[in-house]
Each structure stands twice: as structure tokens, then as C-alpha cells.
Design a protein around this motif. Structure first.
Motif: not given
Ligand code: DC
Length: 236
Positions: A76, A27, A78-82, A84, A23
Motif C-alpha cells: 500500500s 476500502a 501513502a494513500d491506502s487506496q494506492e 505500489r 479499490k
């Protein structure tokens, strides 16, 4: 051989830090992060919910139907590294992150049909390059022509400790010895299966992160990528 694709593969056993590192790399490089373990976990969840017994001929037949109608999406958060995971539109991101689903995912991942289906989906996602692909067979099978391949490892004890901490942060309290034995079993199953077993690609750089911090591993990988790019430039 054709032009190597702009793909970074990060393979390795569970708990080696692949997700965190992948991740961060994605990023930093503005690449897409592909979590292929999540895909196997979603299939595992669906198999589990459908009550299929993969040891029987009937269960295997039902698996074919299940895969034909599989509606799996990664997006992706809410946080771009997360990332779903969605199964038929339902957000199953939490449901797939249990130790039980890890074992089920490992079991379904040994099924040739599952591997064929997910490999196809993974290649479609990686088609345009610019991805960091994390899993067990990214450098060996799914993206053999990836530009940069890494195999992230750490001692079994260290990986069990990391996994325990991670689960605790999510409110799941599990004994260290239980996690250790689950990790040992999963390592053995993942590396001894006939198809696409867990192993470093011949051209992968192996990193033992037992005594390395996250930032140290990320810097090391970025430096290796830079060096690889420089070598490529001089070759042309
Ligand atoms: O990385 P993870 O723990 O989320 O993966 C869950 C299981 O999925 C793992 O035990 C083996 C399987 N897997 C696989 O066979 N190939 C991959 N590329 C990724 C995961």
C-alpha cells in the motif's frame, strides 16, 4: 463443495473501470485490494529490461530463470487506496503504467510458466480471504470458489475514452485512435489465449458499465454482495 472463500473477484477487459471500482470496494469493506494486472506488468517490465525474446527457445529458458529469481512485491502507498509495485526493491509503479508495458504484460501473460507462478503468488495472498481480487481470470481460474464474482465490461469506445483520460491525468498524451486499436488488440489477445483466457466465470454477475457512473457500479455490487449474504444465511 467446501465453504466458499470470503473473496470478491472483479474480472473484465482493460479500461472497464476494474481498478477504481475494486479499490473503492476494498476500502468500504476493509478488504485487501489485489491488483493482479500490476503483477503481470512487473514481470513484463523485467522481461523487457532483460531483453528476452520469448519467441526463441533461448528466451523461454531465460524466462524460467527470471521467474525463479523474481522479487516482486505489492504494497500500500501513502494513500491506502494506492498500490505500489516493487521489483527487487525498486519502486516500479510508474514504469509499469505505460501503454507499452500494458502490451508487454499481455504478451508475457500468455506464457504458461508466468501464469503458474503468478497464480501461486495470488492464491497465497488470498489464502486468508477478505480480498478484492482484480484481473482477467480471478473468478475462473485463480479463485474459483470465491464467494462473489463480477465481470465488469463496457463498450470498447467508452473504455478507450476512459483510458485516454486516465493517461492524460498522468501527463501521457496519446491519440484516441491509437488507444482504441491497442485496446482492441489487447482484448483479442487476452481473450483468445489458450490458458486462462479473459471470460466471465459461469457464476459471475456481468455488469455493463458503459452508461453507469462509478458510484452506481459500486452500489450495485455492494447490494449484490448483501443479497448473496442474505441468501447464504437462509440456506443454513
Ligand atoms: O489489468 P491490466 O491492464 O493492468 O493488465 C495487464 C495485462 O496483464 C493484461 O492485458 C492481461 C494480463 N493479465 C492477465 O492475463 N491476467 C490477470 N489476472 C491480470 C492481467
Amino acid at each position: 463443495m467446501g465453504e466458499k472463500k470470503n473473496i470478491i473477484t472483479i474480472d473484465g477487459p482493460s479500461g472497464a473501470g476494474k481498478s477504481t471500482i475494486s479499490k473503492l470496494l476494498a476500502a468500504k469493506l476493509h478488504y485487501t485490494y489485489l491488483d493482479t494486472g500490476a503483477m503481470y506488468r512487473v514481470v513484463g517490465l523485467q522481461v523487457h529490461r532483460s531483453g528476452l525474446d520469448l519467441e526463441t527457445a533461448k528466451g523461454k529458458k531465460e524466462l524460467t530463470h527470471l521467474l525463479d529469481s523474481l522479487d516482486l512485491k505489492l504494497a500500500s502507498g501513502a494513500d491506502s487506496q494506492e498500490i505500489r509495485a516493487f521489483l527487487a526493491g525498486e519502486d516500479v509503479s510508474e514504469a509499469i503504467r505505460t501503454p507499452e508495458m500494458a502490451m508487454v504484460a499481455s504478451r508475457v501473460s500468455a506464457e504458461p510458466e508466468v501464469r503458474i507462478k503468478l497464480t501461486e503468488m495470488q492464491r497465497a495472498i488470498g489464502n486468508n480471504g477478505a480480498i478484492v481480487a482484480e484481473g482477467r481470470d480471478m473468478g475462473t481460474v485463480v479463485f474459483p470458489d470465491a464467494k462473489h464474482k463480477f465481470f465488469l465490461d463496457a463498450s470498447t469506445e467508452e473504455r478507450a475514452l476512459r483510458r485516454q483520460k486516465q493517461l492524460l491525468e498522468k501527463g501521457q498524451k496519446i491519440e484516441y485512435t491509437e488507444i482504441l486499436s491497442q485496446i482492441r488488440k489487447r482484448d483479442l489477445d487476452d481473450s483468445s489465449r489458450a490458458l486462462a483466457p479473459l471470460k466471465p466465470a459461469a457464476d459471475a454477475i456481468v455488469i455493463d458499465s458503459s452508461e453507469m457512473g462509478i458510484d452506481e457500479v459500486v452500489s450495485f455490487i455492494l447490494a449484490e454482495i448483501d443479497e448473496g449474504m442474505t441468501r447464504e444465511t437462509f440456506k443454513h
